[in-house]
Design a protein around this motif. Structure first.
Motif, PDB file in Angstrom:
ATOM      1  N   MET A 320       0.830  -1.209   0.000  1.00 30.42           N
ATOM      2  CA  MET A 320       0.000   0.000   0.000  1.00 30.42           C
ATOM      3  C   MET A 320       0.864   1.259   0.000  1.00 30.42           C
ATOM      4  SD  MET A 320      -3.315   0.385  -0.040  1.00 30.42           S
ATOM      5  CE  MET A 320      -3.920   1.958  -0.625  1.00 30.42           C
ATOM      6  N   PHE A 321       2.045   1.166   0.597  1.00 33.35           N
ATOM      7  CA  PHE A 321       2.922   2.336   0.668  1.00 33.35           C
ATOM      8  C   PHE A 321       3.632   2.542  -0.662  1.00 33.35           C
ATOM      9  CE2 PHE A 321       2.771   0.903   5.138  1.00 33.35           C
ATOM     10  CZ  PHE A 321       2.343   2.069   5.738  1.00 33.35           C
ATOM     11  N   VAL A 322       3.764   3.808  -1.048  1.00 29.54           N
ATOM     12  CA  VAL A 322       4.513   4.125  -2.257  1.00 29.54           C
ATOM     13  C   VAL A 322       5.910   4.640  -1.928  1.00 29.54           C
ATOM     14  CG1 VAL A 322       2.455   4.616  -3.595  1.00 29.54           C
ATOM     15  CG2 VAL A 322       3.562   6.480  -2.367  1.00 29.54           C
ATOM     16  N   GLY A 323       6.139   4.971  -0.671  1.00 28.18           N
ATOM     17  CA  GLY A 323       7.450   5.423  -0.230  1.00 28.18           C
ATOM     18  C   GLY A 323       7.903   4.600   0.954  1.00 28.18           C
ATOM     19  N   GLY A 324       8.697   5.230   1.822  1.00 30.86           N
ATOM     20  CA  GLY A 324       9.177   4.535   3.010  1.00 30.86           C
ATOM     21  C   GLY A 324       8.125   4.505   4.104  1.00 30.86           C
ATOM     22  N   PHE A 325       8.393   3.721   5.133  1.00 27.98           N
ATOM     23  CA  PHE A 325       7.451   3.613   6.241  1.00 27.98           C
ATOM     24  C   PHE A 325       8.217   3.320   7.523  1.00 27.98           C
ATOM     25  CE2 PHE A 325       7.579  -0.191   3.558  1.00 27.98           C
ATOM     26  CZ  PHE A 325       8.140  -1.125   4.413  1.00 27.98           C
ATOM     27  N   ASP A 326       7.603   3.699   8.655  1.00 26.78           N
ATOM     28  CA  ASP A 326       8.171   3.370   9.958  1.00 26.78           C
ATOM     29  C   ASP A 326       7.221   2.411  10.669  1.00 26.78           C
ATOM     30  OD1 ASP A 326       6.055   4.944  10.774  1.00 26.78           O
ATOM     31  OD2 ASP A 326       7.285   6.640  11.395  1.00 26.78           O
ATOM     32  N   LEU A 327       7.566   2.047  11.894  1.00 29.66           N
ATOM     33  CA  LEU A 327       6.761   1.055  12.609  1.00 29.66           C
ATOM     34  C   LEU A 327       5.353   1.559  12.883  1.00 29.66           C
ATOM     35  CD1 LEU A 327       9.294  -0.483  15.168  1.00 29.66           C
ATOM     36  CD2 LEU A 327       8.409  -1.488  13.056  1.00 29.66           C
ATOM     37  N   ASP A 328       5.215   2.848  13.195  1.00 32.64           N
ATOM     38  CA  ASP A 328       3.873   3.394  13.453  1.00 32.64           C
ATOM     39  C   ASP A 328       2.989   3.280  12.217  1.00 32.64           C
ATOM     40  OD1 ASP A 328       4.476   4.016  16.056  1.00 32.64           O
ATOM     41  OD2 ASP A 328       5.020   6.095  15.636  1.00 32.64           O
ATOM     42  N   ALA A 329       3.570   3.563  11.055  1.00 32.09           N
ATOM     43  CA  ALA A 329       2.798   3.481   9.811  1.00 32.09           C
ATOM     44  C   ALA A 329       2.366   2.046   9.539  1.00 32.09           C
ATOM     45  CB  ALA A 329       3.631   4.014   8.645  1.00 32.09           C
ATOM     46  N   VAL A 372       9.589  -5.113  -6.186  1.00 32.35           N
ATOM     47  CA  VAL A 372       8.968  -5.948  -5.155  1.00 32.35           C
ATOM     48  C   VAL A 372       7.594  -5.383  -4.787  1.00 32.35           C
ATOM     49  CG1 VAL A 372       9.197  -6.808  -2.783  1.00 32.35           C
ATOM     50  CG2 VAL A 372      11.207  -6.685  -4.262  1.00 32.35           C
ATOM     51  N   ARG A 373       7.480  -4.051  -4.757  1.00 34.59           N
ATOM     52  CA  ARG A 373       6.200  -3.428  -4.422  1.00 34.59           C
ATOM     53  C   ARG A 373       5.120  -3.808  -5.438  1.00 34.59           C
ATOM     54  NH1 ARG A 373       7.317   1.684  -5.216  1.00 34.59           N
ATOM     55  NH2 ARG A 373       8.445   1.832  -3.252  1.00 34.59           N
ATOM     56  N   ASP A 419       5.139  11.451  -0.419  1.00 31.20           N
ATOM     57  CA  ASP A 419       4.583  10.631  -1.500  1.00 31.20           C
ATOM     58  C   ASP A 419       3.373   9.832  -1.012  1.00 31.20           C
ATOM     59  OD1 ASP A 419       6.418  11.540  -3.315  1.00 31.20           O
ATOM     60  OD2 ASP A 419       7.783   9.848  -3.077  1.00 31.20           O
ATOM     61  N   ASP A 420       3.472   9.290   0.198  1.00 28.64           N
ATOM     62  CA  ASP A 420       2.355   8.501   0.714  1.00 28.64           C
ATOM     63  C   ASP A 420       1.177   9.377   1.100  1.00 28.64           C
ATOM     64  OD1 ASP A 420       2.595   5.508   0.927  1.00 28.64           O
ATOM     65  OD2 ASP A 420       4.586   6.104   1.581  1.00 28.64           O
TER      66      ASP A 420
END
Length: 716
Positions: A320-329, A372-373, A419-420
């Motif tokens: 679902m993410f188009v960019g980076g993400f952290d644990l909260d996301a 991979v996305r 981006d997201d």
């Protein structure tokens, strides 16, 4: 090599050197032996092998090694000089070196190229077709040994490597990782002269390994693409910038680049570049015995087959993410799991080379490579799970938190999720959450300096607004944003749309401000229009705005007064001087700094057109103070000589300096000078800036027809 008797470890080293056609003297120097000792080992090997001479012994060793030798590739090896040197150096220091990376990054090819450079050759063991329980037997077959009951295949491998040490290349360990790891650990313990180079999408759990991550290609990707493309189309012409963008879209993955390059013969570079978003269709068509390498989907699918249910669910949701993400996301998309469980799952996906850690210093963030996305999104769609509402809520919550600290928000913080946030905004088509997200994203984008993006987000917010009045406000803000970069033509259209929405809301009086602002824009920013707004239309808009003006609303008359000043000129950018003075007076009555700035702009332009440049300059100084410009102090200092010319100039400078510094004594001086020239309105405006005399300012004679502003402090 089949021998009548067992070959010792030292004899195996001598045999490897003989296979390399080295002389006895060179072998002696390399192994730190005497020439006589080497001759003794050669004699023993001749006897055990049953051959008459050294040349026959070398040929026999070559033939035997060929059975288990390195695979031959039909294409040249492009780049990887740094990685090649790094792996070679690691093998000199460590007996186990593991090359880890995602499928298609070129681990096997790199391992083969490095092994080919080493003295003595290597035994290459392809584990791709090997099932659980067959690892040791496969290695034994490559080494040419069989188990002797009651011994096991692993025992046979150990016995062989004890007597004849070798360099083993174990390719693709990930699907039999526990079994391969156990065998490797036993070999390292029992065969001190054996070295192992392993490749895997997941790191081996073996103590003492040297782990090297094989990265995607950088600038070398373009060389690889052009090399492979010209192999199928020698006359290929391609712009390097286009090739660079294409390689970036393919994540610098050698296998994907080779596939796409091969398709340039039929599609051309422009053809393959036009379809990078459909990577799963574009990156396919491979041939050969390895079924995994027939398409990008099967390459990544090989990794997915190794995931358990929890890992696979999280993997597809990360699409679902188009960019980076952290644990909260990530936790927002998978609220059933706690942060600890999410961290564990993300770590496991990193270990399997499906998720990539962010760069050092960027905090705990991860991302999926674009290729991979694409697979993750396909998996998400196939699973029928709709997590867009969770994704949009996460984005809305994120921008809400950012807005609370918009003045302290760093560029890196915003860019990391921008981006997201935009993707989530596009995914949200209706509802209060979608509206809040669009509006917050507009404010954040403007704060970041992304003016065009901010304007378009405000337009989107207007489309999502709960009612016409809110939509009118958003369109008006979009117009203001457009004017910050002097985009008058866009602002003009937005202002007319604002007036229409205000009319739909049943607020006809509210239409006066955007209509008046449209008149100002059409005249003040006429040079920004591809075609100037016809004079008769400007007049019609002004008349409509005047008719709609509510005298009880000080703001609308001020805007219309400024519009009248600009529209009265014979040509655009020639506002009427006296009407501009009246506009300044009307704007000051509102206490709205933005309206004052707009009116002063008209007056300054009129003065400059009339040749009164010094007066125009003094106005620009007070304008700078009101606007809070960083060079306000310098402007005031430059204006001091002009202040000696007359009381009006001196009074303006005193008031402007007081507003900048907070010195109330200068306000008293300004009031005295206004009284001297009977400038009653300017005196009233100045009195209102003084807390102890504000009431006096408000009590100016009724024929002023207004109430001066009431600012809270001198410094503004």
């Amino acid at each position: 090599m089949q021998c009548r008797e067992q070959v010792s470890a030292r004899e195996a080293e001598v045999l490897a050197a003989i296979r390399g056609h080295q002389s006895n003297a060179r072998i002696a120097a390399r192994l730190h032996l005497s020439v006589r000792t080497v001759e003794s080992h050669v004699s023993s090997l001749l006897r055990k092998a049953g051959v008459p001479d050294r040349r026959s012994l070398a040929a026999l060793a070559d033939a035997s090694a060929g059975d288990r030798g390195l695979p031959a590739y039909p294409t040249s090896f492009a780049g990887r000089a740094h990685e090649r040197a790094e792996v070679s150096a690691a093998l000199r220091d460590s007996r186990l070196v593991s090359l880890v990376g995602p499928g298609g990054v070129g681990k096997a090819r790199l391992a083969v190229e490095v092994a080919a450079d080493l003295d003595g050759g290597a035994a290459f063991v392809a584990l791709v077709p090997v099932r659980a329980g067959e690892v040791a037997r496969t290695v034994a077959q490559v080494l040419g040994v069989t188990e002797r009951p009651p011994g096991t295949p692993a025992d046979a491998v150990i016995d062989r490597l004890r007597s004849a040490p070798a360099m083993l290349v174990l390719d693709n360990c990930e699907h039999v990782i526990d079994e391969a790891g156990a065998l490797i650990a036993r070999i390292l313990r029992s065969c001190p002269h054996t070295t192992i180079l392993a490749t895997s999408r997941e790191r081996l759990a073996v103590p003492g390994q040297r782990l090297l991550v094989v990265p995607p290609l950088g600038s070398e990707a373009q060389r690889l693409f052009l090399d492979r493309a010209r192999a199928v189309g020698p006359d290929l012409l391609a712009e390097r910038a286009v090739v660079a963008r294409l390689c970036t879209a393919l994540d610098g993955m050698p296998l994907a680049i080779e596939w796409v390059a091969a398709r340039t013969a039929s599609l051309g570079v422009d053809g393959v570049h036009a379809a990078p978003d459909d990577r799963l269709r574009l990156v396919s068509g491979g041939r050969g015995p390895d079924q995994r390498h027939h398409s990008l989907a099967t390459v990544i699918g090989w990794s997915l087959d190794l995931l358990d249910d929890e890992e696979r669910v999280l993997f597809r949701r990360l699409g679902m993410f188009v960019g980076g993400f952290d644990l909260d996301a990530v936790t927002a998309l998978d609220p059933e799991c706690g942060v600890g469980a999410i961290a564990d799952l993300v770590g496991r996906l990193v270990d399997r080379s499906l998720v990539v850690p962010g760069r050092p210093g960027a905090g705990a963030r991860w991302s999926l490579p674009a290729t991979v996305r694409a697979v993750a999104r396909r998996e998400l769609a196939a699973g029928g799970e709709d997590i867009r509402p969770r994704y949009v809520r996460w984005a809305a919550d994120t921008v809400a938190r950012m807005e609370t600290r918009i003045g302290r928000l760093t560029s890196a913080e915003f860019d990391a999720v921008a981006d997201d946030l935009r993707h989530a905004r596009a995914s949200a088509t209706e509802g209060d959450t979608a509206y809040r997200l669009a509006k917050a994203l507009a404010r954040l984008s403007f704060g970041r300096g992304h003016v065009v993006a901010a304007r378009e987000h405000y337009r989107t917010a207007a489309d999502l607004a709960p009612d016409p009045a809110a939509a009118a406000g958003d369109l008006g803000t979009a117009a203001a944003v457009a004017l910050t970069v002097a985009d008058g033509e866009t602002a003009f259209g937005l202002l007319l749309a604002t007036a229409d929405r205000a009319g739909q809301a049943g607020e006809n009086a509210a239409r006066a401000v955007p209509l008046g602002s449209a008149v100002i824009t059409a005249t003040r920013f006429a040079m920004c229009f591809t075609e100037q707004v016809p004079r008769d239309r400007v007049v019609a808009l002004l008349e409509e705005a005047t008719a709609l003006t509510d005298p009880a609303d000080e703001r609308a008359p001020a805007v219309v007064a400024t519009a009248r000043a600009w529209a009265a000129g014979r040509r655009p950018l020639e506002p009427d001087l006296e009407l501009s003075r009246a506009a300044v007076a009307a704007a000051r009555r509102t206490g709205d700094a933005a309206l004052v700035l707009g009116a002063l702009d008209a007056l300054g332009t009129a003065l400059a057109n009339a040749g009164r440049l010094r007066r125009a300059h003094r106005l620009s100084d007070e304008l700078a103070v009101v606007a809070g410009l960083p060079d306000a102090a310098r402007r005031l200092a430059d204006a001091e000589p002009a202040a000696a010319e007359n009381d009006w100039a001196a009074a303006c400078l005193a008031r402007a300096t007081a507003r900048h510094t907070g010195d109330r004594r200068l306000l008293t001086e300004s009031v005295a000078r206004w009284e001297r020239i009977d400038a009653r309105f300017e005196r009233a405006v100045t009195l209102v800036l003084m807390p102890d005399r504000a009431a006096e300012g408000h009590a100016e004679p009724a024929d002023l027809k207004a109430t001066p502003p009431a600012p809270s402090s001198v410094q503004r």
